[in-house]
Enzyme design. Structure first.
Site, PDB file in Angstrom:
ATOM      1  N   VAL A 182       0.860  -1.184   0.000  1.00 57.21           N
ATOM      2  CA  VAL A 182       0.000   0.000   0.000  1.00 57.21           C
ATOM      3  C   VAL A 182       0.900   1.239   0.000  1.00 57.21           C
ATOM      4  O   VAL A 182       1.708   1.421   0.929  1.00 57.21           O
ATOM      5  CB  VAL A 182      -0.950   0.012   1.221  1.00 57.21           C
ATOM      6  N   HIS A 200       3.258   3.813   6.168  1.00 58.10           N
ATOM      7  CA  HIS A 200       2.665   3.306   7.408  1.00 58.10           C
ATOM      8  C   HIS A 200       3.703   2.497   8.160  1.00 58.10           C
ATOM      9  O   HIS A 200       4.645   1.961   7.573  1.00 58.10           O
ATOM     10  CB  HIS A 200       1.431   2.430   7.114  1.00 58.10           C
ATOM     11  N   MET A 201       3.487   2.394   9.461  1.00 58.96           N
ATOM     12  CA  MET A 201       4.358   1.623  10.341  1.00 58.96           C
ATOM     13  C   MET A 201       3.586   0.414  10.846  1.00 58.96           C
ATOM     14  O   MET A 201       2.461   0.552  11.323  1.00 58.96           O
ATOM     15  CB  MET A 201       4.785   2.521  11.505  1.00 58.96           C
TER      16      MET A 201
HETATM   17  P1  AMP Z   1       2.827  -3.077   3.297  1.00 61.09           P
HETATM   18  O1  AMP Z   1       3.243  -4.356   2.645  1.00 61.09           O
HETATM   19  O2  AMP Z   1       3.852  -2.573   4.249  1.00 61.09           O
HETATM   20  O3  AMP Z   1       2.385  -2.038   2.288  1.00 61.09           O
HETATM   21  O4  AMP Z   1       1.590  -3.452   4.201  1.00 61.09           O
HETATM   22  C1  AMP Z   1       0.268  -3.241   3.847  1.00 61.09           C
HETATM   23  C2  AMP Z   1      -0.583  -3.932   4.879  1.00 61.09           C
HETATM   24  O5  AMP Z   1      -1.912  -3.456   4.773  1.00 61.09           O
HETATM   25  C3  AMP Z   1      -0.642  -5.447   4.741  1.00 61.09           C
HETATM   26  O6  AMP Z   1      -0.130  -6.051   5.933  1.00 61.09           O
HETATM   27  C4  AMP Z   1      -2.116  -5.733   4.537  1.00 61.09           C
HETATM   28  O7  AMP Z   1      -2.545  -6.914   5.188  1.00 61.09           O
HETATM   29  C5  AMP Z   1      -2.760  -4.495   5.134  1.00 61.09           C
HETATM   30  N1  AMP Z   1      -4.081  -4.168   4.626  1.00 61.09           N
HETATM   31  C6  AMP Z   1      -4.476  -4.125   3.332  1.00 61.09           C
HETATM   32  N2  AMP Z   1      -5.767  -3.774   3.245  1.00 61.09           N
HETATM   33  C7  AMP Z   1      -6.196  -3.566   4.519  1.00 61.09           C
HETATM   34  C8  AMP Z   1      -7.449  -3.183   5.104  1.00 61.09           C
HETATM   35  N3  AMP Z   1      -8.528  -2.921   4.342  1.00 61.09           N
HETATM   36  N4  AMP Z   1      -7.528  -3.092   6.449  1.00 61.09           N
HETATM   37  C9  AMP Z   1      -6.453  -3.351   7.226  1.00 61.09           C
HETATM   38  N5  AMP Z   1      -5.242  -3.702   6.726  1.00 61.09           N
HETATM   39  C10 AMP Z   1      -5.116  -3.826   5.399  1.00 61.09           C
END
Ligand code: AMP
Length: 114
Positions: free
Chosen positions: A95, A99-100
């Site tokens: 995403v 974010h942390m």
């Molecule tokens: P990253 O790989 O660091 O970008 O982590 C993105 C994180 O967002 C992943 O651990 C996903 O499981 C989480 N994620 C994606 N969609 C959602 C959502 N709708 N609600 C909560 N977490 C999410």
């Protein structure tokens, strides 16, 4: 196109929110990799760690303060936890809204898979 996190911050998409203030929102990861897995997300949609600016220093510090507060509230401050920020493809970023990750609640093993 707003990211999924912007849509959570605006309330358009549901999430289990554990903390919200004027600068960040923290909510439980939908696919938890540990018993406690919380994402701490700034309102400001900074795409990646490459995009942080001098003006963001206080915000980034605030993310650590909030992480420590959540860790205490979740009862994992003493047992320990891991804070992760993934960046771009090799970092495994999914995403593109900075974010942390706050992970804990069990021994997390090696920092990086061999
Ligand atoms: P990253 O790989 O660091 O970008 O982590 C993105 C994180 O967002 C992943 O651990 C996903 O499981 C989480 N994620 C994606 N969609 C959602 C959502 N709708 N609600 C909560 N977490 C999410």
């Amino acid at each position: 196109m707003p990211t999924i996190f912007e849509r959570i911050i605006s309330g358009e998409l549901p999430a289990t929110i554990v903390h919200r203030d004027e600068r960040v929102v923290a909510f439980r990861d939908v696919h938890p990799r540990a018993p406690i897995h919380v994402l701490i997300v700034p309102h400001r949609p900074i795409p990646t760690a490459n995009d942080v600016a001098d003006d963001d220093e206080a915000l980034l510090g605030h993310m650590f303060v909030v992480a420590a507060r959540i860790a205490r509230a979740e009862g994992i401050a003493d047992s320990g936890y891991r804070l992760i920020v993934n960046c771009n493809r090799d970092g495994g970023q999914e995403v593109y809204h900075l974010h942390m990750h706050l992970l804990g609640g069990k021994p997390l093993g090696p920092m990086v898979a061999p």
